[in-house]
Design an enzyme around this catalytic site. Sequence first.
Site, PDB file in Angstrom:
ATOM      1  CG  HIS A 201      -0.502   0.225   2.512  1.00 35.29           C
ATOM      2  ND1 HIS A 201      -0.639   1.424   3.157  1.00 35.29           N
ATOM      3  CD2 HIS A 201       0.152  -0.587   3.382  1.00 35.29           C
ATOM      4  CE1 HIS A 201      -0.112   1.340   4.379  1.00 35.29           C
ATOM      5  NE2 HIS A 201       0.375   0.131   4.531  1.00 35.29           N
ATOM      6  CB  CYS A 325      -2.454  13.660  19.192  1.00 36.45           C
ATOM      7  SG  CYS A 325      -3.416  13.855  20.682  1.00 36.45           S
TER       8      CYS A 325
HETATM    9  C1  LIG Z   1       4.265   1.623   6.474  1.00 32.48           C
HETATM   10  C2  LIG Z   1       5.560   1.084   6.972  1.00 32.48           C
HETATM   11  C3  LIG Z   1       5.656  -0.199   7.536  1.00 32.48           C
HETATM   12  C4  LIG Z   1       4.443  -1.049   7.797  1.00 32.48           C
HETATM   13  O1  LIG Z   1       3.879  -1.593   6.628  1.00 32.48           O
HETATM   14  P1  LIG Z   1       2.355  -2.118   6.692  1.00 32.48           P
HETATM   15  O2  LIG Z   1       2.168  -2.776   5.349  1.00 32.48           O
HETATM   16  O3  LIG Z   1       1.500  -0.918   6.869  1.00 32.48           O
HETATM   17  O4  LIG Z   1       2.266  -3.097   7.801  1.00 32.48           O
HETATM   18  C5  LIG Z   1       6.896  -0.651   7.918  1.00 32.48           C
HETATM   19  N1  LIG Z   1       7.994   0.094   7.749  1.00 32.48           N
HETATM   20  C6  LIG Z   1       7.957   1.330   7.200  1.00 32.48           C
HETATM   21  C7  LIG Z   1       9.210   2.103   7.023  1.00 32.48           C
HETATM   22  C8  LIG Z   1       6.737   1.864   6.800  1.00 32.48           C
HETATM   23  O5  LIG Z   1       6.700   3.094   6.276  1.00 32.48           O
END
Ligand SMILES: *Cc1c(COP(=O)(O)O)cnc(C)c1O
Length: 402
Positions: A201, A325
């Site tokens: 995502h 927050c």
């Molecule tokens: C968003 C993010 C995650 C977590 O990924 P998810 O698919 O939302 O569990 C891990 N590490 C970093 C650096 C992120 O930006």
Amino acid sequence: MKRIYFDHSATTPVHPEVAAVLVNYMTDLFGNPSSVHSFGREARKAMDQARRQVAALIGAESEEIFFTSGGTEADNLAIKGVALANKKKGNHIITTLIEHHAILHTCEYLEKNGFQVTYLPVDEYGMISLEALERSITDQTILISIMYANNEVGTVQPIAEIGRLARQRNIYFHTDAVQAASNLPIDVKKDGIDLLTLSGHKFNAPKGIGALYVRRGVRIEAVQHGGGHERNLRAGTENVPAIVGLGKAAEIAAQNLTDKIVTLTTLRNTLIEGVMAEIPHVKLNGHPTQRIPGNANFSFLSLEGESLLLNLDLKGIAASSGSACSAGSLDPSHVLLAMGLSHEAAHGSLRISLGWGNTMEDVQYFLNVIPEIVERLRAISPLHAERIELSAQSPCQECQLH
Ligand SMILES: *Cc1c(COP(=O)(O)O)cnc(C)c1O
């Protein structure tokens, strides 16, 4: 009202071509890849292709890609899986103070279970020191986990040098590349990376899908048990629609990488130059050059990030702040604090993260509305009144850092 999305480090919209693939594999091609009939075989074939597409984005072999439910699960699997499989060799892990909580909280969990963890500090730009990394290695060290690019300030670590050092010392190197994928060229072979985390995502695939690259030969154990899916490393019926979508998103990202880097860097530089020129008492957080193309992070001194966010939202602009927050208490970002920012500067932080779909008009609109918002909020800020009085005596110290 015009709505502008400047929060691509939090999540991204699903690309229309990816969405079309998703629907297709939820309706017509819905088979279980473990089934032997034609429905199953279609799903298996599509999954194999997705594995090749994801592998191609990072220079890996397709057998080295394992699908997970996202970045968090891939981080957990990398750290716990390597720790458990190599505990006879040693119990020491090295990471940094600025990792995502998926890494930090996993390491803290392992600390409660007999492992030792070194959290490397960073400099004012969010950069680790290779010398400090080398000094922290012991004969017990089994894993180094250092993020490719930071999700708040965008700072990109010296990945190839870390990879070389880890290889020399015979230690596994994992990197959380969630923010780097689709924003920087990644080559796991060239950079000596043993394990790498991706999240769909963050690059125009859906939420709830990700991948862990595990170099062939790395000793790792499963942390979730069940069927023999993903070659016994990750049990559970595969999320085929999301996996095929992730593959498509990886293909699109690879095709458009150079263009995206050029476009976002131009937009980002215009935005940073505009803010620094128009607004007093503002500081750019993160590295001046070693940062991902779409990231800008500022501290607006004597302001609260939260009120900035709310006021930007009223103007249709979605951004985020390092002063999340949570549960009624204002917790300043652990990343900004590790970089040596004062609590005040951390609280006044604003992250802009650009991505697919953003235009120069969006940046200009932001630059038109931000000075008025900052001025209005500062007019009612007691901290600001104090700052004006002080700066009459001596110039703003914190702004002069950059
Ligand atoms: C968003 C993010 C995650 C977590 O990924 P998810 O698919 O939302 O569990 C891990 N590490 C970093 C650096 C992120 O930006």
